[in-house]
Design an enzyme around this catalytic site. Sequence first.
Site, short mmCIF file in Angstrom:
data_model
loop_
_atom_site.label_atom_id
_atom_site.label_comp_id
_atom_site.label_asym_id
_atom_site.label_seq_id
_atom_site.Cartn_x
_atom_site.Cartn_y
_atom_site.Cartn_z
N GLY A 74 0.83 -1.20 0.00
CA GLY A 74 0.00 0.00 0.00
C GLY A 74 0.86 1.24 0.00
O GLY A 74 0.46 2.29 -0.55
N PRO A 172 6.05 -22.28 -0.73
CA PRO A 172 5.44 -21.15 -0.01
C PRO A 172 6.49 -20.07 0.25
O PRO A 172 7.66 -20.35 0.47
CB PRO A 172 4.96 -21.78 1.30
CG PRO A 172 4.84 -23.23 1.01
CD PRO A 172 5.91 -23.55 0.01
N GLY A 174 6.83 -15.84 1.92
CA GLY A 174 6.23 -14.71 2.61
C GLY A 174 7.09 -13.47 2.42
O GLY A 174 8.12 -13.50 1.76
N CYS A 175 6.65 -12.37 3.02
CA CYS A 175 7.37 -11.10 2.85
C CYS A 175 7.08 -10.21 4.04
O CYS A 175 5.93 -10.12 4.49
CB CYS A 175 6.94 -10.42 1.55
SG CYS A 175 7.75 -8.84 1.24
N HIS A 217 13.39 -12.98 -4.89
CA HIS A 217 12.40 -12.23 -4.12
C HIS A 217 12.87 -10.80 -3.88
O HIS A 217 12.11 -9.84 -4.10
CB HIS A 217 12.16 -12.94 -2.78
CG HIS A 217 11.17 -12.27 -1.90
ND1 HIS A 217 9.92 -12.79 -1.63
CD2 HIS A 217 11.24 -11.10 -1.19
CE1 HIS A 217 9.27 -11.98 -0.82
NE2 HIS A 217 10.06 -10.94 -0.53
N GLU A 218 14.11 -10.64 -3.43
CA GLU A 218 14.62 -9.30 -3.13
C GLU A 218 14.84 -8.48 -4.40
O GLU A 218 14.61 -7.27 -4.41
CB GLU A 218 15.91 -9.39 -2.32
CG GLU A 218 15.75 -10.06 -0.96
CD GLU A 218 14.66 -9.42 -0.12
OE1 GLU A 218 14.42 -8.20 -0.23
OE2 GLU A 218 14.01 -10.16 0.64
N HIS A 221 11.75 -6.67 -5.47
CA HIS A 221 11.46 -5.43 -4.75
C HIS A 221 12.05 -4.22 -5.47
O HIS A 221 11.46 -3.12 -5.43
CB HIS A 221 12.02 -5.49 -3.33
CG HIS A 221 11.12 -6.20 -2.36
ND1 HIS A 221 9.85 -5.74 -2.05
CD2 HIS A 221 11.30 -7.32 -1.62
CE1 HIS A 221 9.30 -6.55 -1.17
NE2 HIS A 221 10.15 -7.52 -0.89
#
Length: 246
Positions: A74, A172, A174-175, A217-218, A221
């Site tokens: 968000g 699986p 997460g973050c 994953h990073e 970002h």
Amino acid sequence: MGRMWGGLLLLGRLGEPALLCRKVLGAGGARACSSAAARNGLEGPARRRSYWHYVRRLVKGPPSPPYSHVCQVGDPVLRTVAAPVEPAQLAGPELQRLVQQLVRVMRRRRCVGLSAPQLGVPLQVLALEFPEALFRACSPRLRELRQMESFPLRVVVNPSLRVLDSRLVTFPEGCESVAGFLACVPRFQAVQLSGLDLRGEPVTWQASGWTARIIQHEMDHLQGCLFIDKMDSTTFTNVHWMEVND
């Protein structure tokens, strides 16, 4: 801090949907986006602060990046494409402060990777670490299944990614920026990460299995991408769902 990041913090600090849309779409588009956000409830309920919280912010002012907390989905900074670090910034105290904060927050949260945008700074800087203690906390079966290996702290500036093995492996994930949720995400089996260390020296890191997943994953970002953009939506899970039923 503001001098170094300059306009780079602009998108990271935009707090209203209308301001973000004005930056991207112009005034007309901003009005339309703001109206849509209001209709769809994207702005959420009015934020309430205690009296002492209000006084503290009045005296100290709002916190400034790099934050001591992790930005949550968000926040527009998480959807911003991070800018490269300029050579002159590498030896500067502000970059050192950013890296120290990344490592501090990563270790406090007991996570294995953190990007600068997650602390409110849209720059291409990653910190990654899978310490032995966290590795040992995973069961031997889990370590084998997910091809886990511990690795020491690595800080990479202006990283780039090359796929070495394009086979997709789904597990699986997460973050810290989507706190409390997990989902299955496909990732490449092996990758190569290249970039600069804090001395400006080139570094290259080839990784497979769980380490490759952490890197991918990073790296996402830095492109304004979250794991929820790549997940199997049918596996999206609130980690506290069983507690709700108790």
